[in-house]
Design a protein around this motif. Structure first.
Motif, PDB file in Angstrom:
ATOM      1  N   ARG A 120       0.818  -1.218   0.000  1.00  0.00           N
ATOM      2  CA  ARG A 120       0.000   0.000   0.000  1.00  0.00           C
ATOM      3  C   ARG A 120       0.854   1.271   0.000  1.00  0.00           C
ATOM      4  O   ARG A 120       0.313   2.373  -0.031  1.00  0.00           O
ATOM      5  N   GLY A 121       2.168   1.114   0.071  1.00  0.00           N
ATOM      6  CA  GLY A 121       3.053   2.272   0.085  1.00  0.00           C
ATOM      7  C   GLY A 121       3.196   2.915   1.441  1.00  0.00           C
ATOM      8  O   GLY A 121       3.680   4.050   1.549  1.00  0.00           O
ATOM      9  N   GLU A 122       2.783   2.224   2.496  1.00  0.00           N
ATOM     10  CA  GLU A 122       2.866   2.787   3.838  1.00  0.00           C
ATOM     11  C   GLU A 122       4.245   2.577   4.463  1.00  0.00           C
ATOM     12  O   GLU A 122       4.597   3.269   5.412  1.00  0.00           O
ATOM     13  N   LEU A 123       4.989   1.624   3.956  1.00  0.00           N
ATOM     14  CA  LEU A 123       6.330   1.342   4.468  1.00  0.00           C
ATOM     15  C   LEU A 123       7.323   1.358   3.314  1.00  0.00           C
ATOM     16  O   LEU A 123       6.984   1.008   2.177  1.00  0.00           O
ATOM     17  N   LEU A 124       8.544   1.786   3.610  1.00  0.00           N
ATOM     18  CA  LEU A 124       9.621   1.789   2.622  1.00  0.00           C
ATOM     19  C   LEU A 124      10.735   0.859   3.086  1.00  0.00           C
ATOM     20  O   LEU A 124      10.976   0.714   4.293  1.00  0.00           O
ATOM     21  N   LYS A 125      11.417   0.287   2.134  1.00  0.00           N
ATOM     22  CA  LYS A 125      12.541  -0.565   2.482  1.00  0.00           C
ATOM     23  C   LYS A 125      13.689   0.285   3.014  1.00  0.00           C
ATOM     24  O   LYS A 125      13.951   1.392   2.535  1.00  0.00           O
ATOM     25  N   ALA A 126      14.376  -0.248   4.016  1.00  0.00           N
ATOM     26  CA  ALA A 126      15.477   0.500   4.640  1.00  0.00           C
ATOM     27  C   ALA A 126      16.564   0.831   3.633  1.00  0.00           C
ATOM     28  O   ALA A 126      17.145   1.927   3.666  1.00  0.00           O
ATOM     29  N   ALA A 127      16.861  -0.082   2.722  1.00  0.00           N
ATOM     30  CA  ALA A 127      17.904   0.171   1.722  1.00  0.00           C
ATOM     31  C   ALA A 127      17.522   1.328   0.807  1.00  0.00           C
ATOM     32  O   ALA A 127      18.367   2.168   0.445  1.00  0.00           O
ATOM     33  N   ASP A 128      16.221   1.413   0.449  1.00  0.00           N
ATOM     34  CA  ASP A 128      15.771   2.509  -0.415  1.00  0.00           C
ATOM     35  C   ASP A 128      15.880   3.855   0.313  1.00  0.00           C
ATOM     36  O   ASP A 128      16.305   4.866  -0.277  1.00  0.00           O
ATOM     37  N   VAL A 129      15.510   3.858   1.603  1.00  0.00           N
ATOM     38  CA  VAL A 129      15.609   5.101   2.386  1.00  0.00           C
ATOM     39  C   VAL A 129      17.065   5.524   2.533  1.00  0.00           C
ATOM     40  O   VAL A 129      17.399   6.714   2.421  1.00  0.00           O
ATOM     41  N   GLN A 130      17.940   4.563   2.767  1.00  0.00           N
ATOM     42  CA  GLN A 130      19.362   4.881   2.926  1.00  0.00           C
ATOM     43  C   GLN A 130      19.942   5.481   1.645  1.00  0.00           C
ATOM     44  O   GLN A 130      20.714   6.458   1.698  1.00  0.00           O
ATOM     45  N   ARG A 131      19.594   4.917   0.496  1.00  0.00           N
ATOM     46  CA  ARG A 131      20.088   5.459  -0.775  1.00  0.00           C
ATOM     47  C   ARG A 131      19.563   6.874  -1.004  1.00  0.00           C
ATOM     48  O   ARG A 131      20.298   7.761  -1.477  1.00  0.00           O
ATOM     49  N   ALA A 166      21.458   9.301   1.188  1.00  0.00           N
ATOM     50  CA  ALA A 166      22.829   9.483   0.680  1.00  0.00           C
ATOM     51  C   ALA A 166      22.849  10.456  -0.488  1.00  0.00           C
ATOM     52  O   ALA A 166      23.747  11.319  -0.594  1.00  0.00           O
ATOM     53  N   ASP A 167      21.862  10.349  -1.368  1.00  0.00           N
ATOM     54  CA  ASP A 167      21.780  11.290  -2.494  1.00  0.00           C
ATOM     55  C   ASP A 167      21.552  12.719  -2.005  1.00  0.00           C
ATOM     56  O   ASP A 167      22.153  13.684  -2.524  1.00  0.00           O
ATOM     57  N   ILE A 168      20.692  12.872  -0.989  1.00  0.00           N
ATOM     58  CA  ILE A 168      20.417  14.210  -0.450  1.00  0.00           C
ATOM     59  C   ILE A 168      21.667  14.811   0.180  1.00  0.00           C
ATOM     60  O   ILE A 168      21.992  15.994  -0.016  1.00  0.00           O
ATOM     61  N   LEU A 169      22.405  13.970   0.949  1.00  0.00           N
ATOM     62  CA  LEU A 169      23.613  14.469   1.601  1.00  0.00           C
ATOM     63  C   LEU A 169      24.688  14.872   0.596  1.00  0.00           C
ATOM     64  O   LEU A 169      25.399  15.867   0.788  1.00  0.00           O
ATOM     65  N   ARG A 170      24.814  14.104  -0.474  1.00  0.00           N
ATOM     66  CA  ARG A 170      25.790  14.465  -1.514  1.00  0.00           C
ATOM     67  C   ARG A 170      25.416  15.804  -2.167  1.00  0.00           C
ATOM     68  O   ARG A 170      26.283  16.633  -2.469  1.00  0.00           O
TER      69      ARG A 170
END
Length: 205
Positions: A143-154, A157-161
């Motif tokens: 349902r899109g209520e949860l995101l995978k931890a790996a996707d959130v981490q990536r 990382a893009d935002i920090l760069r």
């Protein structure tokens, strides 16, 4: 004159099957399917009573362990937990102890074991809950209520760069906006920005 010979008369075969001494001494494989189910059950009960009559009423700890297929140590534990009681003579009543041991096995198999034993009912309930939780999480992801931890981490990382690149370009943008600043001033601004980035990244910048 020839004499007539009368053929010997055979006695009629008896109907039904009788559990005589010879059949009783043999096995039910020899009797086959001749006996009805009720007769077989009655005969089995009779044999069980005869076998029980041959066993002693009381046995030692070792003899009881050998009869039920457990160790003498296990028998001692059963006595200690009061599953099995000794008689006044210090021996084990065979019939009562066997029934008590079988009842303990039945309860254990049904998931109602004594404290300290594996509780099968609780284990089944725990497994069912884990399966329900896993399915609930899977549905939430769908349902899109949860995101995978790996996707959130990536994504982070893009935002920090991106933030790091913007901060490193700060000195050149300040120079464009404030052309009166000296080269020394611009270098100092650049050093401050890099120091801040190093502190934010734990000194890895």
């Amino acid at each position: 004159m020839k004499s007539r010979q009368t053929p010997a008369t055979r006695s009629p075969a008896k109907s039904g099957t009788k559990l005589d001494d010879q059949a009783d001494a043999g096995s039910f494989e020899q009797i086959g399917d001749a006996l009805p189910v009720e007769a077989k059950a009655s005969a089995l009960r009779g044999r069980a009573k005869k076998a029980a009559a041959l066993l002693p009423a009381e046995v030692s700890t070792k003899d009881f362990a050998d009869l039920v297929g457990i160790s003498a140590r296990t028998v001692q534990n059963l006595i200690a937990e009061r599953t099995i009681e000794r008689t006044a003579s210090g021996k084990i009543p065979l019939a009562e102890a066997t029934a008590a041991y079988c009842e303990r096995l039945r309860k254990s198999a049904a998931g109602r074991a004594e404290a300290g034993d594996l509780d099968l009912t609780a284990e089944r309930a725990r497994l069912a809950k884990e399966q329900a939780d896993a399915q609930e999480m899977k549905n939430a992801v769908g349902r899109g209520e949860l995101l995978k931890a790996a996707d959130v981490q990536r994504a982070w990382a893009d935002i920090l760069r991106m933030v790091q690149a913007l901060m490193l370009s700060l000195s050149s943008k300040v120079q464009q906006k404030l052309p009166h600043l000296t080269a020394h001033d611009i270098d100092e601004i650049d050093r401050v920005v890099r120091r801040i980035l190093e502190e934010a990244s734990g000194g890895a910048a």
